[in-house]
Design a protein around this motif. Structure first.
Motif, PDB file in Angstrom:
ATOM      1  N   ALA A 259     -34.370 -64.694  56.989  1.00  0.00           N
ATOM      2  CA  ALA A 259     -35.011 -63.396  57.198  1.00  0.00           C
ATOM      3  C   ALA A 259     -34.132 -62.546  58.108  1.00  0.00           C
ATOM      4  CB  ALA A 259     -36.390 -63.587  57.820  1.00  0.00           C
ATOM      5  N   LEU A 260     -33.784 -61.347  57.653  1.00  0.00           N
ATOM      6  CA  LEU A 260     -33.023 -60.383  58.461  1.00  0.00           C
ATOM      7  C   LEU A 260     -34.016 -59.320  58.916  1.00  0.00           C
ATOM      8  CD1 LEU A 260     -29.757 -60.050  56.313  1.00  0.00           C
ATOM      9  CD2 LEU A 260     -30.426 -61.839  57.950  1.00  0.00           C
ATOM     10  N   ASN A 261     -34.416 -59.417  60.174  1.00  0.00           N
ATOM     11  CA  ASN A 261     -35.552 -58.650  60.672  1.00  0.00           C
ATOM     12  C   ASN A 261     -35.315 -57.152  60.626  1.00  0.00           C
ATOM     13  OD1 ASN A 261     -37.507 -57.455  62.556  1.00  0.00           O
ATOM     14  ND2 ASN A 261     -38.011 -59.554  63.080  1.00  0.00           N
ATOM     15  N   GLY A 262     -34.284 -56.674  61.316  1.00  0.00           N
ATOM     16  CA  GLY A 262     -34.050 -55.237  61.399  1.00  0.00           C
ATOM     17  C   GLY A 262     -33.838 -54.568  60.060  1.00  0.00           C
ATOM     18  N   PRO A 263     -32.925 -55.086  59.231  1.00  0.00           N
ATOM     19  CA  PRO A 263     -32.661 -54.449  57.936  1.00  0.00           C
ATOM     20  C   PRO A 263     -33.767 -54.623  56.900  1.00  0.00           C
ATOM     21  CG  PRO A 263     -30.785 -55.768  58.663  1.00  0.00           C
ATOM     22  CD  PRO A 263     -31.934 -56.125  59.549  1.00  0.00           C
ATOM     23  N   SER A 264     -34.797 -55.422  57.194  1.00  0.00           N
ATOM     24  CA  SER A 264     -35.850 -55.734  56.224  1.00  0.00           C
ATOM     25  C   SER A 264     -35.251 -56.304  54.943  1.00  0.00           C
ATOM     26  CB  SER A 264     -36.710 -54.495  55.924  1.00  0.00           C
ATOM     27  OG  SER A 264     -37.530 -54.174  57.016  1.00  0.00           O
ATOM     28  N   GLU A 265     -34.535 -57.420  55.109  1.00  0.00           N
ATOM     29  CA  GLU A 265     -33.889 -58.095  53.994  1.00  0.00           C
ATOM     30  C   GLU A 265     -34.058 -59.608  54.123  1.00  0.00           C
ATOM     31  OE1 GLU A 265     -30.203 -54.886  53.425  1.00  0.00           O
ATOM     32  OE2 GLU A 265     -29.866 -56.801  54.453  1.00  0.00           O
ATOM     33  N   VAL A 266     -33.856 -60.292  52.997  1.00  0.00           N
ATOM     34  CA  VAL A 266     -33.690 -61.740  52.997  1.00  0.00           C
ATOM     35  C   VAL A 266     -32.345 -62.040  52.380  1.00  0.00           C
ATOM     36  CG1 VAL A 266     -34.454 -63.916  51.949  1.00  0.00           C
ATOM     37  CG2 VAL A 266     -36.125 -62.383  52.987  1.00  0.00           C
ATOM     38  N   ALA A 267     -31.575 -62.915  53.052  1.00  0.00           N
ATOM     39  CA  ALA A 267     -30.242 -63.285  52.575  1.00  0.00           C
ATOM     40  C   ALA A 267     -30.256 -64.717  52.079  1.00  0.00           C
ATOM     41  CB  ALA A 267     -29.215 -63.129  53.690  1.00  0.00           C
ATOM     42  N   LEU A 268     -29.545 -64.959  50.979  1.00  0.00           N
ATOM     43  CA  LEU A 268     -29.287 -66.311  50.500  1.00  0.00           C
ATOM     44  C   LEU A 268     -27.913 -66.711  51.020  1.00  0.00           C
ATOM     45  CD1 LEU A 268     -30.148 -68.723  48.679  1.00  0.00           C
ATOM     46  CD2 LEU A 268     -28.881 -67.603  46.828  1.00  0.00           C
ATOM     47  N   VAL A 269     -27.884 -67.713  51.894  1.00  0.00           N
ATOM     48  CA  VAL A 269     -26.648 -68.141  52.555  1.00  0.00           C
ATOM     49  C   VAL A 269     -26.179 -69.433  51.898  1.00  0.00           C
ATOM     50  CG1 VAL A 269     -25.550 -68.711  54.747  1.00  0.00           C
ATOM     51  CG2 VAL A 269     -27.456 -67.086  54.696  1.00  0.00           C
ATOM     52  N   GLN A 270     -24.939 -69.417  51.415  1.00  0.00           N
ATOM     53  CA  GLN A 270     -24.379 -70.579  50.728  1.00  0.00           C
ATOM     54  C   GLN A 270     -23.754 -71.554  51.726  1.00  0.00           C
ATOM     55  OE1 GLN A 270     -25.103 -71.023  47.726  1.00  0.00           O
ATOM     56  NE2 GLN A 270     -25.587 -68.972  46.964  1.00  0.00           N
ATOM     57  N   PRO A 271     -23.536 -72.802  51.321  1.00  0.00           N
ATOM     58  CA  PRO A 271     -22.944 -73.785  52.232  1.00  0.00           C
ATOM     59  C   PRO A 271     -21.586 -73.380  52.789  1.00  0.00           C
ATOM     60  CG  PRO A 271     -23.938 -74.904  50.370  1.00  0.00           C
ATOM     61  CD  PRO A 271     -23.994 -73.439  50.057  1.00  0.00           C
ATOM     62  N   ASP A 272     -20.836 -72.516  52.076  1.00  0.00           N
ATOM     63  CA  ASP A 272     -19.537 -72.083  52.587  1.00  0.00           C
ATOM     64  C   ASP A 272     -19.648 -70.903  53.551  1.00  0.00           C
ATOM     65  OD1 ASP A 272     -20.118 -69.932  50.946  1.00  0.00           O
ATOM     66  OD2 ASP A 272     -18.357 -70.146  49.646  1.00  0.00           O
TER      67      ASP A 272
END
Length: 320
Positions: A259-272
């Motif tokens: 969860a990216l609070n300020g930007p109102s986003e959700v990021a998918l973070v890869q193992p790399d």
């Protein structure tokens, strides 16, 4: 600091850093391929202080959340029924003493026997710390934490019956026996420190390590748990995640949703360490605070701390 000033601090310290990315067409798109069927399933009440901060899942699919400003623990059934389980006592001192300007419930986890552990920050020594709520019981503080800090992220290692607490102000990860007792400063690594607002934030136990985010630094950190339970060397797993709050692993190795609070986003973070934006305000996010998974269903809480609009629970499907 009043709630209004807190929101101003978030706006200045987090949103300004991410303004350019929020306005780009890539992040304004409704949805990216890894997720589908995004929809808001619950709307909460701002006037009642129902700003959802953190979430824990039960095996039957029910969710347990902290309503930060209301100082409450709530159960949300799979059918959407909301039941308040406990309201924490307000500090006797009426002065707003936490760095955020108000007393708040933060991290929450659920043990296998149904016991809920959660964090309460008031800025006062008599209430700040780790609390426990057994099924049908009453909330009880089991460990005091420094009143000048902000206990935020919480995780339980069932193999050792140890709770880990991320303090966003003191830049510390505390360890606390789940049975209660004095906390130990498990890690005070410089990577946990804030850069003026909030540092160590979301926290999870995964694959023999404590994983923690740093909101100010926009990072995901991994700290191995060494033999004897000691903290290993901090490893930076991802960077460039502006306003990162809490997160959840997807079940695909070290891949996670944040969860990216300020930007109102959700990021998918890869193992790399690379990441892509998979949910935005266009999908209904309003300062998201935490993420959880129920099978292939993603649950995202939004607290609307800055937007002042529509705190909610959003669900989406995680595609293979």
């Amino acid at each position: 600091m009043s709630t209004k000033l807190f929101r101003s601090a978030v706006t200045a310290g987090v949103l300004a850093a991410s303004a350019a990315s929020v306005l780009t067409p890539a992040t304004a798109s409704a949805l990216s391929a890894p997720l589908s069927n995004a929809r808001i399933t619950e709307h909460f009440s701002l006037t009642a202080g129902q700003t959802p901060e953190n979430i824990a899942m039960a095996p039957n699919g029910d969710a347990y959340v902290t309503f930060a400003e209301a100082r409450q623990i709530a159960e949300i059934s799979r059918s959407g029924a909301v039941r308040i389980l406990a309201t924490l006592p307000a500090p006797e001192d009426s002065v707003e003493t936490t760095v955020l300007g108000f007393p708040l419930t933060t991290g929450i986890v659920r043990a296998q026997d149904g016991t809920l552990y959660f964090l309460y920050a008031t800025g006062t020594a008599d209430l700040t710390g780790v609390w426990r709520l057994t099924p049908g019981g009453r909330p009880q503080r089991i460990a005091a934490l420094p009143a000048n800090g902000l206990p935020n992220g919480l995780a339980l290692d069932p193999s050792t019956n140890t709770l880990y607490v991320a303090d966003s102000v003191l830049g510390t990860i505390w360890s606390v026996p789940a049975t209660g007792g004095a906390p130990t400063a498990w890690s005070t690594a410089p990577q946990l420190a804030s850069a003026g607002f909030l540092g160590a934030n979301g926290l999870k136990i995964h694959d023999g390590a404590v994983w923690v985010t740093n909101l100010d630094q926009g990072t995901v950190l991994r700290i191995p748990v060494l033999p004897g339970g000691h903290a290993g060397r901090v490893q930076t797993e991802a960077t460039g995640l502006t306003g990162i709050d809490d997160f959840a692993f997807t079940g695909h190795g070290d891949q996670l949703l944040a969860a990216l609070n300020g930007p109102s986003e959700v990021a998918l973070v890869q193992p790399d360490g690379s990441h892509s934006i998979v949910l935005t305000a266009a999908d209904g996010l309003s300062n998201p605070t935490s993420v959880a998974l129920r099978g292939d269903t993603v649950l995202v809480l939004s607290a609307a701390y800055v937007t002042d609009q529509d705190p909610n629970l959003l669900t989406a499907r995680l595609n293979d």
